[in-house]
Scaffold this motif. Sequence first.
Motif, PDB file in Angstrom:
ATOM      1  N   MET A  78       0.847  -1.189   0.000  1.00 39.57           N
ATOM      2  CA  MET A  78       0.000   0.000   0.000  1.00 39.57           C
ATOM      3  C   MET A  78       0.880   1.236   0.000  1.00 39.57           C
ATOM      4  SD  MET A  78      -1.642   0.209   3.817  1.00 39.57           S
ATOM      5  CE  MET A  78      -2.328   1.838   3.530  1.00 39.57           C
ATOM      6  N   ALA A  79       0.371   2.297  -0.573  1.00 40.01           N
ATOM      7  CA  ALA A  79       1.130   3.546  -0.603  1.00 40.01           C
ATOM      8  C   ALA A  79       0.175   4.693  -0.937  1.00 40.01           C
ATOM      9  CB  ALA A  79       2.244   3.482  -1.642  1.00 40.01           C
ATOM     10  N   VAL A  80       0.552   5.871  -0.464  1.00 41.30           N
ATOM     11  CA  VAL A  80      -0.214   7.093  -0.722  1.00 41.30           C
ATOM     12  C   VAL A  80       0.776   8.151  -1.193  1.00 41.30           C
ATOM     13  CG1 VAL A  80      -1.631   8.905   0.355  1.00 41.30           C
ATOM     14  CG2 VAL A  80      -1.939   6.510   1.034  1.00 41.30           C
ATOM     15  N   GLN A  85      -0.686  12.398   1.925  1.00 45.66           N
ATOM     16  CA  GLN A  85      -0.538  11.670   3.192  1.00 45.66           C
ATOM     17  C   GLN A  85      -1.046  12.513   4.362  1.00 45.66           C
ATOM     18  OE1 GLN A  85       3.518  10.181   3.505  1.00 45.66           O
ATOM     19  NE2 GLN A  85       3.303   8.931   1.678  1.00 45.66           N
ATOM     20  N   GLN A  86      -1.260  11.884   5.478  1.00 43.07           N
ATOM     21  CA  GLN A  86      -1.737  12.534   6.712  1.00 43.07           C
ATOM     22  C   GLN A  86      -3.146  13.108   6.558  1.00 43.07           C
ATOM     23  OE1 GLN A  86       0.157  12.331   9.466  1.00 43.07           O
ATOM     24  NE2 GLN A  86       1.766  11.354   8.291  1.00 43.07           N
ATOM     25  N   GLN A  87      -3.927  12.541   5.646  1.00 39.13           N
ATOM     26  CA  GLN A  87      -5.299  13.029   5.457  1.00 39.13           C
ATOM     27  C   GLN A  87      -6.310  11.896   5.540  1.00 39.13           C
ATOM     28  OE1 GLN A  87      -5.446  15.521   1.852  1.00 39.13           O
ATOM     29  NE2 GLN A  87      -3.273  15.980   2.186  1.00 39.13           N
ATOM     30  N   GLY A  88      -5.876  10.773   6.038  1.00 45.41           N
ATOM     31  CA  GLY A  88      -6.820   9.671   6.243  1.00 45.41           C
ATOM     32  C   GLY A  88      -6.918   8.691   5.085  1.00 45.41           C
ATOM     33  N   GLY A  90      -4.549   6.581   3.738  1.00 43.61           N
ATOM     34  CA  GLY A  90      -3.957   5.287   4.080  1.00 43.61           C
ATOM     35  C   GLY A  90      -4.843   4.514   5.048  1.00 43.61           C
ATOM     36  N   SER A  91      -5.387   5.215   6.042  1.00 43.74           N
ATOM     37  CA  SER A  91      -6.266   4.536   7.011  1.00 43.74           C
ATOM     38  C   SER A  91      -7.481   3.933   6.315  1.00 43.74           C
ATOM     39  CB  SER A  91      -6.747   5.516   8.079  1.00 43.74           C
ATOM     40  OG  SER A  91      -5.653   6.080   8.742  1.00 43.74           O
ATOM     41  N   THR A 128       7.533   3.868   8.522  1.00 47.03           N
ATOM     42  CA  THR A 128       6.075   3.876   8.701  1.00 47.03           C
ATOM     43  C   THR A 128       5.580   2.804   9.681  1.00 47.03           C
ATOM     44  OG1 THR A 128       5.909   2.562   6.661  1.00 47.03           O
ATOM     45  CG2 THR A 128       5.547   4.924   6.473  1.00 47.03           C
ATOM     46  N   LYS A 134      -0.135   1.445  15.256  1.00 51.59           N
ATOM     47  CA  LYS A 134      -1.364   2.071  15.785  1.00 51.59           C
ATOM     48  C   LYS A 134      -2.604   1.371  15.289  1.00 51.59           C
ATOM     49  CE  LYS A 134       0.065   6.645  16.935  1.00 51.59           C
ATOM     50  NZ  LYS A 134       0.132   8.038  16.593  1.00 51.59           N
ATOM     51  N   ARG A 135      -2.456   0.647  14.218  1.00 55.01           N
ATOM     52  CA  ARG A 135      -3.596  -0.061  13.644  1.00 55.01           C
ATOM     53  C   ARG A 135      -3.544  -1.556  13.952  1.00 55.01           C
ATOM     54  NH1 ARG A 135      -2.331   4.456  11.758  1.00 55.01           N
ATOM     55  NH2 ARG A 135      -3.963   5.934  11.170  1.00 55.01           N
TER      56      ARG A 135
HETATM   57  C1  LIG Z   1       1.842   4.277   5.262  1.00 56.11           C
HETATM   58  C2  LIG Z   1       1.027   5.222   4.377  1.00 56.11           C
HETATM   59  C3  LIG Z   1       0.305   4.386   3.339  1.00 56.11           C
HETATM   60  C4  LIG Z   1       0.005   5.960   5.257  1.00 56.11           C
HETATM   61  O1  LIG Z   1      -0.830   6.744   4.397  1.00 56.11           O
HETATM   62  P1  LIG Z   1      -1.549   8.097   4.905  1.00 56.11           P
HETATM   63  O2  LIG Z   1      -2.572   8.422   3.869  1.00 56.11           O
HETATM   64  O3  LIG Z   1      -0.551   9.112   5.246  1.00 56.11           O
HETATM   65  O4  LIG Z   1      -2.275   7.578   6.216  1.00 56.11           O
HETATM   66  P2  LIG Z   1      -3.397   8.364   7.072  1.00 56.11           P
HETATM   67  O5  LIG Z   1      -3.503   9.775   6.673  1.00 56.11           O
HETATM   68  O6  LIG Z   1      -4.626   7.567   7.023  1.00 56.11           O
HETATM   69  O7  LIG Z   1      -2.798   8.244   8.494  1.00 56.11           O
HETATM   70  C5  LIG Z   1      -1.542   8.886   8.787  1.00 56.11           C
HETATM   71  C6  LIG Z   1      -1.675   9.748   9.993  1.00 56.11           C
HETATM   72  O8  LIG Z   1      -2.379  10.898   9.615  1.00 56.11           O
HETATM   73  C7  LIG Z   1      -3.422  11.144  10.546  1.00 56.11           C
HETATM   74  N1  LIG Z   1      -4.538  11.752   9.843  1.00 56.11           N
HETATM   75  C8  LIG Z   1      -5.576  11.107   9.334  1.00 56.11           C
HETATM   76  N2  LIG Z   1      -6.427  12.000   8.803  1.00 56.11           N
HETATM   77  C9  LIG Z   1      -5.891  13.207   8.992  1.00 56.11           C
HETATM   78  C10 LIG Z   1      -6.285  14.529   8.648  1.00 56.11           C
HETATM   79  N3  LIG Z   1      -7.451  14.777   8.051  1.00 56.11           N
HETATM   80  N4  LIG Z   1      -5.440  15.519   8.930  1.00 56.11           N
HETATM   81  C11 LIG Z   1      -4.267  15.290   9.559  1.00 56.11           C
HETATM   82  N5  LIG Z   1      -3.856  14.081   9.911  1.00 56.11           N
HETATM   83  C12 LIG Z   1      -4.657  13.060   9.636  1.00 56.11           C
HETATM   84  C13 LIG Z   1      -3.775   9.773  11.060  1.00 56.11           C
HETATM   85  O9  LIG Z   1      -4.344   9.878  12.349  1.00 56.11           O
HETATM   86  C14 LIG Z   1      -2.451   9.087  11.096  1.00 56.11           C
HETATM   87  O10 LIG Z   1      -1.774   9.373  12.275  1.00 56.11           O
HETATM   88  P3  LIG Z   1      -1.320   8.220  13.208  1.00 56.11           P
HETATM   89  O11 LIG Z   1      -0.580   7.201  12.362  1.00 56.11           O
HETATM   90  O12 LIG Z   1      -0.462   8.913  14.198  1.00 56.11           O
HETATM   91  O13 LIG Z   1      -2.595   7.672  13.736  1.00 56.11           O
HETATM   92  C15 LIG Z   1       1.912   6.285   3.714  1.00 56.11           C
HETATM   93  O14 LIG Z   1       2.697   6.921   4.715  1.00 56.11           O
HETATM   94  C16 LIG Z   1       2.837   5.754   2.651  1.00 56.11           C
HETATM   95  O15 LIG Z   1       2.475   5.647   1.494  1.00 56.11           O
HETATM   96  N6  LIG Z   1       4.097   5.421   3.066  1.00 56.11           N
HETATM   97  C17 LIG Z   1       5.078   4.812   2.181  1.00 56.11           C
HETATM   98  C18 LIG Z   1       4.664   3.405   1.755  1.00 56.11           C
HETATM   99  C19 LIG Z   1       4.564   2.421   2.871  1.00 56.11           C
HETATM  100  O16 LIG Z   1       5.133   2.544   3.964  1.00 56.11           O
HETATM  101  N7  LIG Z   1       3.870   1.336   2.561  1.00 56.11           N
HETATM  102  C20 LIG Z   1       3.845   0.186   3.408  1.00 56.11           C
HETATM  103  C21 LIG Z   1       4.617  -0.901   2.747  1.00 56.11           C
HETATM  104  S1  LIG Z   1       3.549  -2.069   2.046  1.00 56.11           S
END
Ligand SMILES: CC(C)(COP(=O)(O)OP(=O)(O)OC[C@H]1O[C@@H](n2cnc3c(N)ncnc32)[C@H](O)[C@@H]1OP(=O)(O)O)[C@@H](O)C(=O)NCCC(=O)NCCS
Length: 309
Positions: A78-80, A85-88, A90-91, A128, A134-135
């Motif tokens: 998975m990747a964003v 990122q940080q906008q929900g 990935g979650s 990451t 956390k999940r």
């Molecule tokens: C891991 C990854 C997929 C997470 O994606 P993301 O879209 O940033 O994830 P989210 O936004 O859902 O969550 C990230 C954080 O942002 C926070 N967040 C969610 N919505 C938010 C918003 N509206 N505003 C600010 N922060 C927010 C979440 O609470 C979370 O914080 P936490 O981890 O401390 O709980 C991304 O960092 C990524 O692509 N990384 C590189 C690839 C990777 O590691 N892949 C895994 C290997 S398979």
Amino acid sequence: MNLQTLQLSDSPHLAEIWNAACGANLAINTRFVDYNLRHTPGVIQTGQVAVDNDQAIGFVLASIDLDHPQRPAWIDAMAVRPAWQQQGVGSALLAWAEATLIDRGARHIRLGGSMRPFSPGLPIELGTRAFFEKRGYSGDHRDWDVARRLIDYQPLPIAVEAELRPGQPGDEAALRTFFQREFPGRWHFEFETFLREGGRLSDYMLLITTRDVDGFCRMTFEDSERPLERFFMHRLPRPWGQAGPLGVSRVTRGKNYGLAVVDAALRHMQSRGIDGCVIDWTSLTDFYAKFGFEKYREYAMLSQGSLDE
Ligand SMILES: CC(C)(COP(=O)(O)OP(=O)(O)OC[C@H]1O[C@@H](n2cnc3c(N)ncnc32)[C@H](O)[C@@H]1OP(=O)(O)O)[C@@H](O)C(=O)NCCC(=O)NCCS
């Protein structure tokens, strides 16, 4: 942002998103994604693409092996994109994948390491781990890719009473018998995939004793059916090659056959001009240190759910 069902034609987007999120040292290409999206017998693979204003900004890919329910299900990758990122996103993608896998009967979900792996686990360098912890993901186990240059590789001074040679057409049945007997899990599965997809038999170094094939070491070259991008070799000098897995029959262990078959594979790659070489996904770092291989990349093996299957 909305989630859409991932299609085979999305592979260029997946490679782009992965590369934007994971950086140059972990870069992949469309050929590799296409390879990993091919059908695997018994395995259901499914995914979603996160779309914002008609742009693909994230994805998740998940799979489950219905023929082997004792195996964990997988978040394959998975990747964003960094700007989203940080906008929900990935979650939402992860929650969708988990719900889908649980719906299919999964009780244990593992990050990476699927039957067509993007990576063995979570590459530590992505930073990451906390997101997944956390999940609900946890795990103390770590595995490694190890690497060295082959340009100056010196053969190990070992002699064994066995023939060492690359596979050749006609070896299929003996190799199949060997895998069914000794390594009936993933390595047998990978051999059958390799045959189905037209792999070149000489990509397996064979150890042959008086009773037949008794050991192997797989090799991957830039022109192999399995894409070399899987091994993230970008920090090494080209031409690249990969070795592993390797294994010898249970009754022949302790006779230096394992060392001999790896040494033969490395010499074979060296004779073909390979320089940068990775042996992937191992915890046997001391074993490979005997050949001068050093730690190259670290993976955290994370999973969540019941481990009692
Ligand atoms: C891991 C990854 C997929 C997470 O994606 P993301 O879209 O940033 O994830 P989210 O936004 O859902 O969550 C990230 C954080 O942002 C926070 N967040 C969610 N919505 C938010 C918003 N509206 N505003 C600010 N922060 C927010 C979440 O609470 C979370 O914080 P936490 O981890 O401390 O709980 C991304 O960092 C990524 O692509 N990384 C590189 C690839 C990777 O590691 N892949 C895994 C290997 S398979």
